[in-house]
Motif scaffolding. Structure first.
Motif, mmCIF file in Angstrom:
data_model
loop_
_atom_site.group_PDB
_atom_site.id
_atom_site.type_symbol
_atom_site.label_atom_id
_atom_site.label_comp_id
_atom_site.label_asym_id
_atom_site.label_seq_id
_atom_site.Cartn_x
_atom_site.Cartn_y
_atom_site.Cartn_z
ATOM 1 N N THR A 20 0.837 -1.202 0.000
ATOM 2 C CA THR A 20 0.000 0.000 0.000
ATOM 3 C C THR A 20 0.870 1.249 0.000
ATOM 4 O O THR A 20 0.614 2.200 -0.742
ATOM 5 N N LEU A 21 1.912 1.247 0.808
ATOM 6 C CA LEU A 21 2.835 2.382 0.874
ATOM 7 C C LEU A 21 3.524 2.595 -0.475
ATOM 8 O O LEU A 21 3.642 3.721 -0.958
ATOM 9 N N ARG A 22 3.947 1.511 -1.102
ATOM 10 C CA ARG A 22 4.587 1.590 -2.423
ATOM 11 C C ARG A 22 3.605 2.163 -3.456
ATOM 12 O O ARG A 22 3.969 3.016 -4.267
ATOM 13 N N GLN A 23 2.353 1.709 -3.412
ATOM 14 C CA GLN A 23 1.342 2.208 -4.340
ATOM 15 C C GLN A 23 1.100 3.706 -4.126
ATOM 16 O O GLN A 23 0.978 4.462 -5.093
ATOM 17 N N LYS A 24 1.047 4.139 -2.885
ATOM 18 C CA LYS A 24 0.856 5.567 -2.596
ATOM 19 C C LYS A 24 2.034 6.381 -3.126
ATOM 20 O O LYS A 24 1.841 7.447 -3.721
ATOM 21 N N ALA A 25 3.233 5.885 -2.928
ATOM 22 C CA ALA A 25 4.418 6.591 -3.421
ATOM 23 C C ALA A 25 4.375 6.688 -4.948
ATOM 24 O O ALA A 25 4.687 7.744 -5.516
ATOM 25 N N LYS A 26 3.970 5.607 -5.607
ATOM 26 C CA LYS A 26 3.860 5.630 -7.079
ATOM 27 C C LYS A 26 2.825 6.652 -7.529
ATOM 28 O O LYS A 26 3.042 7.385 -8.504
ATOM 29 N N LEU A 27 1.694 6.706 -6.856
ATOM 30 C CA LEU A 27 0.660 7.685 -7.199
ATOM 31 C C LEU A 27 1.186 9.112 -7.070
ATOM 32 O O LEU A 27 0.925 9.970 -7.923
ATOM 33 N N ILE A 28 1.931 9.369 -5.994
ATOM 34 C CA ILE A 28 2.500 10.708 -5.782
ATOM 35 C C ILE A 28 3.493 11.040 -6.892
ATOM 36 O O ILE A 28 3.420 12.110 -7.505
ATOM 37 N N LEU A 117 2.506 12.360 5.746
ATOM 38 C CA LEU A 117 3.956 12.473 5.918
ATOM 39 C C LEU A 117 4.704 12.086 4.645
ATOM 40 O O LEU A 117 5.718 12.705 4.302
ATOM 41 N N LEU A 118 4.202 11.096 3.927
ATOM 42 C CA LEU A 118 4.824 10.686 2.671
ATOM 43 C C LEU A 118 4.731 11.810 1.640
ATOM 44 O O LEU A 118 5.724 12.128 0.966
ATOM 45 N N VAL A 119 3.574 12.423 1.530
ATOM 46 C CA VAL A 119 3.410 13.570 0.623
ATOM 47 C C VAL A 119 4.393 14.667 1.008
ATOM 48 O O VAL A 119 5.118 15.201 0.162
ATOM 49 N N HIS A 120 4.424 15.000 2.278
ATOM 50 C CA HIS A 120 5.303 16.070 2.765
ATOM 51 C C HIS A 120 6.766 15.765 2.448
ATOM 52 O O HIS A 120 7.492 16.605 1.919
ATOM 53 N N GLY A 121 7.175 14.549 2.737
ATOM 54 C CA GLY A 121 8.562 14.154 2.501
ATOM 55 C C GLY A 121 8.940 14.184 1.030
ATOM 56 O O GLY A 121 10.012 14.688 0.668
ATOM 57 N N ILE A 122 8.073 13.664 0.172
ATOM 58 C CA ILE A 122 8.374 13.644 -1.258
ATOM 59 C C ILE A 122 8.402 15.066 -1.818
ATOM 60 O O ILE A 122 9.263 15.400 -2.641
ATOM 61 N N LEU A 123 7.490 15.913 -1.379
ATOM 62 C CA LEU A 123 7.521 17.302 -1.855
ATOM 63 C C LEU A 123 8.834 17.988 -1.495
ATOM 64 O O LEU A 123 9.388 18.749 -2.294
ATOM 65 N N HIS A 124 9.347 17.712 -0.308
ATOM 66 C CA HIS A 124 10.669 18.254 0.053
ATOM 67 C C HIS A 124 11.748 17.728 -0.891
ATOM 68 O O HIS A 124 12.649 18.476 -1.277
ATOM 69 N N LEU A 125 11.660 16.458 -1.270
ATOM 70 C CA LEU A 125 12.673 15.880 -2.161
ATOM 71 C C LEU A 125 12.721 16.575 -3.518
ATOM 72 O O LEU A 125 13.785 16.636 -4.139
ATOM 73 N N ILE A 126 11.591 17.079 -3.980
ATOM 74 C CA ILE A 126 11.580 17.711 -5.300
ATOM 75 C C ILE A 126 11.694 19.236 -5.222
ATOM 76 O O ILE A 126 11.535 19.918 -6.228
ATOM 77 N N GLY A 127 11.974 19.747 -4.023
ATOM 78 C CA GLY A 127 12.305 21.162 -3.917
ATOM 79 C C GLY A 127 11.305 22.055 -3.214
ATOM 80 O O GLY A 127 11.569 23.242 -3.019
#
Length: 160
Positions: A20-28, A117-127
């Motif tokens: 589920t976590l992997r699927q959410k990351a892929k969607l983001i 938290l996953l959304v927040h973290g990934i958004l930081h990764l892209i700037g």
């Protein structure tokens, strides 16, 4: 990273649905048009994230999420076009201890909090950076809400 574009390492005791976590990351990543990029997600406890927070940010306390971008210092266009740079966005580290406390306080599930938290973290990764200015914070909040609606439709989750 082999053929897997999203690596998940669960280093704590709570059962986390990695599929589920992997699927959410892929969607983001798809929604952000980073389909070809790689991502590493580490799920840990407060003890481990506190150590990371102390070592990398100089803050000696546990936190909910940390991001470690791999593309920092590389101009975006150059990173996209160059074969010499990996398409590894970086690492997102989430503490389930802190996430669970925050979920309980907000009256949401742990999985919903991990989505935030996953959304927040990934958004930081892209700037994205909510600490630069009010405009940057609003931009990050708006993008977060858009992504959360994709991950948790109809839940009306608040941003980070």
């Amino acid at each position: 990273m082999g053929q897997e574009k999203i690596q998940i390492n669960n280093q704590q005791k709570k059962k986390i649905l990695t599929a589920t976590l992997r699927q959410k990351a892929k969607l983001i990543l798809n929604a952000l048009d980073y389909k070809q990029h790689e991502l590493s997600i580490l799920i840990c406890d407060d003890h481990y994230i506190r150590e990371l927070n102390r070592n990398y940010r100089g803050v000696d306390k546990a936190t909910n999420v940390l991001s470690f971008p791999m593309q920092e210092g590389i101009p975006d266009k150059e990173a996209e076009d160059s074969e010499s740079y990996p398409k590894l966005l970086g690492d997102v580290v989430i503490s389930t201890d802190t996430a669970q406390k925050e979920a309980d306080e907000a009256g949401i599930t742990l999985n919903e909090r991990i989505s935030q938290l996953l959304v927040h973290g990934i958004l930081h990764l892209i700037g994205y950076d909510h600490e630069k200015s009010e405009k940057d914070k609003k931009d990050m909040d708006d993008k977060s809400l858009e992504l959360l609606e994709i991950l948790e439709p109809g839940k009306e989750l608040d941003v980070f």
